[in-house]
Design a protein around this motif. Structure first.
Motif, PDB file in Angstrom:
ATOM      1  N   THR A  14      20.229 -42.618   5.100  1.00 39.59           N
ATOM      2  CA  THR A  14      19.318 -43.254   6.034  1.00 39.59           C
ATOM      3  C   THR A  14      19.827 -44.653   6.371  1.00 39.59           C
ATOM      4  O   THR A  14      20.426 -45.306   5.533  1.00 39.59           O
ATOM      5  CB  THR A  14      17.914 -43.363   5.403  1.00 39.59           C
ATOM      6  OG1 THR A  14      17.509 -42.078   4.941  1.00 39.59           O
ATOM      7  CG2 THR A  14      16.907 -43.887   6.395  1.00 39.59           C
ATOM      8  N   THR A  15      19.569 -45.095   7.585  1.00 41.90           N
ATOM      9  CA  THR A  15      19.940 -46.465   7.937  1.00 41.90           C
ATOM     10  C   THR A  15      18.687 -47.325   8.041  1.00 41.90           C
ATOM     11  O   THR A  15      17.571 -46.818   8.188  1.00 41.90           O
ATOM     12  CB  THR A  15      20.701 -46.501   9.277  1.00 41.90           C
ATOM     13  OG1 THR A  15      19.892 -45.919  10.318  1.00 41.90           O
ATOM     14  CG2 THR A  15      22.013 -45.740   9.169  1.00 41.90           C
ATOM     15  N   VAL A  16      18.888 -48.634   7.966  1.00 39.41           N
ATOM     16  CA  VAL A  16      17.767 -49.554   8.121  1.00 39.41           C
ATOM     17  C   VAL A  16      17.313 -49.526   9.577  1.00 39.41           C
ATOM     18  O   VAL A  16      18.060 -49.102  10.463  1.00 39.41           O
ATOM     19  CB  VAL A  16      18.171 -50.975   7.695  1.00 39.41           C
ATOM     20  CG1 VAL A  16      18.647 -50.996   6.252  1.00 39.41           C
ATOM     21  CG2 VAL A  16      19.242 -51.550   8.626  1.00 39.41           C
ATOM     22  N   PRO A  17      16.101 -49.975   9.873  1.00 42.66           N
ATOM     23  CA  PRO A  17      15.642 -49.992  11.266  1.00 42.66           C
ATOM     24  C   PRO A  17      16.580 -50.795  12.158  1.00 42.66           C
ATOM     25  O   PRO A  17      17.010 -51.893  11.802  1.00 42.66           O
ATOM     26  CB  PRO A  17      14.260 -50.651  11.165  1.00 42.66           C
ATOM     27  CG  PRO A  17      13.799 -50.336   9.774  1.00 42.66           C
ATOM     28  CD  PRO A  17      15.040 -50.393   8.934  1.00 42.66           C
ATOM     29  N   GLU A  27      22.736 -45.139  16.380  1.00 40.79           N
ATOM     30  CA  GLU A  27      24.006 -44.644  15.833  1.00 40.79           C
ATOM     31  C   GLU A  27      24.993 -45.766  15.529  1.00 40.79           C
ATOM     32  O   GLU A  27      26.011 -45.536  14.856  1.00 40.79           O
ATOM     33  CB  GLU A  27      24.652 -43.636  16.787  1.00 40.79           C
ATOM     34  CG  GLU A  27      25.000 -44.175  18.152  1.00 40.79           C
ATOM     35  CD  GLU A  27      23.881 -44.030  19.172  1.00 40.79           C
ATOM     36  OE1 GLU A  27      24.178 -44.075  20.377  1.00 40.79           O
ATOM     37  OE2 GLU A  27      22.706 -43.860  18.748  1.00 40.79           O
ATOM     38  N   GLU A  28      24.729 -46.982  16.000  1.00 40.52           N
ATOM     39  CA  GLU A  28      25.604 -48.119  15.716  1.00 40.52           C
ATOM     40  C   GLU A  28      25.195 -48.862  14.449  1.00 40.52           C
ATOM     41  O   GLU A  28      25.870 -49.811  14.045  1.00 40.52           O
ATOM     42  CB  GLU A  28      25.611 -49.087  16.903  1.00 40.52           C
ATOM     43  CG  GLU A  28      26.243 -48.532  18.170  1.00 40.52           C
ATOM     44  CD  GLU A  28      27.712 -48.201  17.994  1.00 40.52           C
ATOM     45  OE1 GLU A  28      28.365 -48.846  17.146  1.00 40.52           O
ATOM     46  OE2 GLU A  28      28.210 -47.311  18.691  1.00 40.52           O
ATOM     47  N   VAL A  29      24.100 -48.457  13.824  1.00 35.61           N
ATOM     48  CA  VAL A  29      23.637 -49.125  12.608  1.00 35.61           C
ATOM     49  C   VAL A  29      24.455 -48.626  11.423  1.00 35.61           C
ATOM     50  O   VAL A  29      24.532 -47.418  11.169  1.00 35.61           O
ATOM     51  CB  VAL A  29      22.142 -48.872  12.364  1.00 35.61           C
ATOM     52  CG1 VAL A  29      21.683 -49.568  11.080  1.00 35.61           C
ATOM     53  CG2 VAL A  29      21.320 -49.370  13.559  1.00 35.61           C
ATOM     54  N   LEU A  30      25.076 -49.535  10.696  1.00 32.17           N
ATOM     55  CA  LEU A  30      25.918 -49.201   9.547  1.00 32.17           C
ATOM     56  C   LEU A  30      25.206 -49.372   8.220  1.00 32.17           C
ATOM     57  O   LEU A  30      25.581 -48.742   7.231  1.00 32.17           O
ATOM     58  CB  LEU A  30      27.176 -50.081   9.554  1.00 32.17           C
ATOM     59  CG  LEU A  30      28.075 -49.977  10.793  1.00 32.17           C
ATOM     60  CD1 LEU A  30      29.148 -51.060  10.736  1.00 32.17           C
ATOM     61  CD2 LEU A  30      28.700 -48.601  10.906  1.00 32.17           C
ATOM     62  N   LEU A  31      24.188 -50.215   8.169  1.00 34.14           N
ATOM     63  CA  LEU A  31      23.556 -50.555   6.896  1.00 34.14           C
ATOM     64  C   LEU A  31      22.542 -49.493   6.489  1.00 34.14           C
ATOM     65  O   LEU A  31      21.800 -48.969   7.326  1.00 34.14           O
ATOM     66  CB  LEU A  31      22.876 -51.917   6.990  1.00 34.14           C
ATOM     67  CG  LEU A  31      23.755 -53.089   7.452  1.00 34.14           C
ATOM     68  CD1 LEU A  31      22.995 -54.398   7.321  1.00 34.14           C
ATOM     69  CD2 LEU A  31      25.067 -53.141   6.685  1.00 34.14           C
ATOM     70  N   LEU A  63      34.573 -54.011   9.043  1.00 36.95           N
ATOM     71  CA  LEU A  63      34.095 -54.903   7.981  1.00 36.95           C
ATOM     72  C   LEU A  63      33.321 -56.065   8.596  1.00 36.95           C
ATOM     73  O   LEU A  63      32.233 -56.418   8.123  1.00 36.95           O
ATOM     74  CB  LEU A  63      35.271 -55.418   7.160  1.00 36.95           C
ATOM     75  CG  LEU A  63      34.947 -56.550   6.173  1.00 36.95           C
ATOM     76  CD1 LEU A  63      34.049 -56.055   5.048  1.00 36.95           C
ATOM     77  CD2 LEU A  63      36.229 -57.163   5.612  1.00 36.95           C
ATOM     78  N   VAL A  64      33.874 -56.659   9.653  1.00 36.22           N
ATOM     79  CA  VAL A  64      33.193 -57.772  10.317  1.00 36.22           C
ATOM     80  C   VAL A  64      31.817 -57.349  10.801  1.00 36.22           C
ATOM     81  O   VAL A  64      30.820 -58.055  10.597  1.00 36.22           O
ATOM     82  CB  VAL A  64      34.046 -58.302  11.491  1.00 36.22           C
ATOM     83  CG1 VAL A  64      33.255 -59.301  12.331  1.00 36.22           C
ATOM     84  CG2 VAL A  64      35.326 -58.944  10.975  1.00 36.22           C
ATOM     85  N   GLU A  65      31.728 -56.179  11.438  1.00 38.92           N
ATOM     86  CA  GLU A  65      30.438 -55.725  11.960  1.00 38.92           C
ATOM     87  C   GLU A  65      29.461 -55.404  10.834  1.00 38.92           C
ATOM     88  O   GLU A  65      28.260 -55.660  10.953  1.00 38.92           O
ATOM     89  CB  GLU A  65      30.637 -54.505  12.856  1.00 38.92           C
ATOM     90  CG  GLU A  65      29.360 -53.876  13.391  1.00 38.92           C
ATOM     91  CD  GLU A  65      28.487 -54.792  14.248  1.00 38.92           C
ATOM     92  OE1 GLU A  65      27.327 -54.413  14.512  1.00 38.92           O
ATOM     93  OE2 GLU A  65      28.962 -55.872  14.661  1.00 38.92           O
ATOM     94  N   THR A  66      29.956 -54.870   9.730  1.00 40.77           N
ATOM     95  CA  THR A  66      29.082 -54.593   8.582  1.00 40.77           C
ATOM     96  C   THR A  66      28.481 -55.887   8.044  1.00 40.77           C
ATOM     97  O   THR A  66      27.269 -55.973   7.790  1.00 40.77           O
ATOM     98  CB  THR A  66      29.874 -53.886   7.469  1.00 40.77           C
ATOM     99  OG1 THR A  66      30.461 -52.686   7.995  1.00 40.77           O
ATOM    100  CG2 THR A  66      28.975 -53.531   6.305  1.00 40.77           C
TER     101      THR A  66
END
Length: 315
Positions: A14-17, A27-31, A63-66
């Motif tokens: 699951t990803t965070v909101p 779909e761009e949420v990595l966390l 990594l930067v985006e994360t």
């Protein structure tokens, strides 16, 4: 299991909101989650999709985006910064182990899981609101140290931000006035499959390029913004380093960037690069400056090395 901003639990899939990481596309949420580990200390988890690993290697910009997504997550979830407030980069740096970007890790380990251990420092408050924050990171992948990072940013309420930005405050208007992107130069991003991912256009100088701001880019312009995003500027810096080193493919393994002013969308921005030094390991340190008007808008020192081979030993 990991805690969300509301204290519930979630699986690693699951990803965070998306609102908490300032993204419009889910779909761009990595966390995938976060939890408190101590006073002003947090653990943030992420998942890197395997389809983000071109030629078996994760892009350092992933990594930067994360790390970037963790700024708003912790600001909103841990420090009660209201949604709609603006987070403005002051400085950002990282250093990574290149071999740990290889996607083809041993089968017994889930190499896509990334963990960020974050310590918050130098917290500045105005009343009961946070207005500036430094975050220091230890990033690991599959239990191995992947990178360190640090950032400093300010938090601005909407009314203050509009007053500071003046005529540039409206994102839709700013994007409509954006300078059309020039022809991409392939030496900046030889692995790019689309011109959207090339951040530089040629000029009449071998070590100077014009910043390509493509407002149709699905990541950098996932939602309307009134200036060139900081992550795009970082990408332009690493692409300038690659263009300078062309035709040899290189990997950005460390960056130290200072953001002096906004890069506006309706004015050309020049990107200049120069070799500064070479260390005993054969890594080049390259200085990159983004200019818009008489003063530099961003300066960045980038360390590059040869791209690791899939059979390279891991640490």
């Amino acid at each position: 299991m990991y805690r969300t901003d509301h204290g519930s639990t979630m699986t690693a899939a699951t990803t965070v909101p998306k609102e908490l990481v300032h993204k419009r596309a889910a779909e761009e949420v990595l966390l995938t989650g976060w939890e408190t580990t101590g006073p002003d200390a947090y653990r943030v988890t992420a998942r890197w999709p395997r389809d983000r690993a071109d030629s078996g290697l994760y892009d350092p910009m992933l990594l930067v985006e994360t790390v970037r997504q963790s700024f708003p997550l912790l600001s909103h979830a841990a420090f009660d910064v209201p949604l709609g407030h603006h987070l403005v980069w002051d400085r950002f740096s990282f250093a990574l182990v290149p071999e740990l970007l290889l996607a083809d890790r041993p089968a017994e380990r889930d190499g896509d899981e990334v963990q960020l251990d974050v310590v918050c420092q130098d917290v500045v408050r105005r009343g009961n609101r946070v207005c500036a924050l430094t975050l220091s990171y230890m990033v690991s992948r599959a239990g191995e140290p992947l990178a360190t990072a640090q950032t400093r940013f300010t938090v601005q309420a909407p009314a203050i931000y509009r007053r500071l930005r003046g005529d540039h405050a409206d994102a839709a208007t700013a994007m409509a006035r954006a300078v059309p992107p020039g022809p991409p130069i392939r030496t900046a991003r030889p692995d790019a499959t689309t011109s959207q991912d090339v951040a530089l256009s040629a000029t009449d100088h071998a070590r100077r390029w014009q910043l390509r701001v493509d407002t149709s880019h699905p990541v950098y312009f996932d939602h309307p913004v009134d200036h060139a995003p900081g992550a795009l500027l970082l990408d332009a810096c690493r692409q300038a380093a690659q263009a300078l080193c062309s035709p040899a493919p290189v990997l950005a393994v460390a960056m130290e960037c200072v953001f002096t002013s906004y890069v506006e969308l309706d004015e050309p921005c020049l990107v200049e690069a120069a070799r500064l030094a070479r260390d005993p390991a054969g890594r080049d340190r390259i200085g990159v400056t983004l200019h818009q008007g008489p003063d530099g808008a961003t300066s960045c020192s980038t360390v590059v090395t040869v791209v690791p081979h899939p059979d390279a030993p891991t640490h």
